[in-house]
Enzyme design. Structure first.
Site, PDB file in Angstrom:
ATOM      1  CG  ASN A   1       9.981   0.299   0.133  1.00 51.41           C
ATOM      2  OD1 ASN A   1      10.597   0.398  -1.329  1.00 51.41           O
ATOM      3  ND2 ASN A   1       9.238   0.470   0.195  1.00 51.41           N
TER       4      ASN A   1
ATOM      5  CG  ASP B   1      12.421   7.108 -10.412  1.00 51.24           C
ATOM      6  OD1 ASP B   1      13.084   8.345 -11.243  1.00 51.24           O
ATOM      7  OD2 ASP B   1      12.259   6.528 -10.142  1.00 51.24           O
TER       8      ASP B   1
END
Ligand code: GLP
Length: 241
Positions: A135, A67
């Site tokens: 998360n 990314d």
């Protein structure tokens, strides 16, 4: 999913290094999928040390990263391209032309997503290194991301921006969006090593290993991949039943 629990961060890096070394030494043109964040830094230091000691060579290795932040060019100190050069590529014998990251500062982001997705699929990683967000995100696939997703632009959650604010001067400097390999793109890797350390990852690790496969915790999708090794320290493993 194979789960390896070790004492500390150093041992997490050592285990991951051993697996990567075996792969590099058993393939003519190995492909590594690489990750950023704090977690792989010790692994990268171990790879540098091994390269300096001539224990392993990266000259025939190609790599791609997961990314990049949207809006940062490859020379921005907080870009993942810069991170990879600083923490690994500049210190090993890899041919930097064979290292790939998505470009976050192009005008046509959709075209960049398509280009990158095709590139990754043309050279599936022999090993993909992954960290995990607190998360449960993998790469920047935030909760709710489709398991069929290909490389795409994602709006970062408040929690991810807060988690990553430590790398920036001011919290508001953290980009709002990223370009990330999608979950389906990540899963093309032949083998995946997910590393996690510290109690801040304990909930995500528990969910990933013991929870139902659900887009609420993107990392649970790894339960469906045939060759995943999870390497965690005791703290990250502290909530496993
Ligand atoms: C970022 C990256 C992820 C990484 C995660 C955890 O959000 N996009 O690839 O796994 O952070 O980072 P850290 O290892 O710093 O906890």
């Amino acid at each position: 999913m194979q789960v390896i629990i070790v004492e500390n961060k150093k041992q997490v890096a050592e285990k991951a290094f051993e697996i990567i070394k075996d792969t590099i030494q058993s393939k003519a043109n190995p492909v590594l999928g690489l990750a950023t964040g704090s977690t792989p830094i010790e692994l990268y230091q171990r790879m540098i040390q091994a390269n300096e000691a001539k224990e392993v060579s990266f000259k025939d290795v190609s790599s791609y990263n997961l990314d990049e932040y949207v809006g940062l060019n490859k020379d921005h100190p907080q870009s993942y391209a810069y991170f990879m050069r600083e923490n690994l590529f500049n210190h090993i014998d890899i041919n930097q032309e064979n290292t790939h990251l998505p470009q976050g500062d192009v005008a046509d982001l959709q075209a960049e997503c398509d280009r990158y997705d095709s590139l990754v699929k043309s050279m599936p990683a022999d090993i993909q290194v992954l960290g995990i967000g607190s998360n449960g995100h993998i790469a920047f696939n935030e909760p709710g991301s489709s398991f069929e997703s290909t490389t795409h632009i994602i709006k970062l959650t408040k929690q991810t921006r807060e988690d990553n604010a430590r790398f920036f001067d001011k919290a508001e400097d953290v980009p709002t969006h990223a370009i990330t390999m999608g979950i389906a793109t990540i899963l093309v890797a032949k083998k995946i090593i997910l590393m996690a350390t510290s109690t801040s990852k304990a909930d995500a690790i528990q969910q990933m290993i013991e929870g139902n496969v659900d887009t609420d915790c993107p990392a649970t999708v790894l339960q469906n991949h045939p060759d995943v090794i999870v390497i965690v320290d005791k703290e990250a493993a502290s909530k496993l039943g």
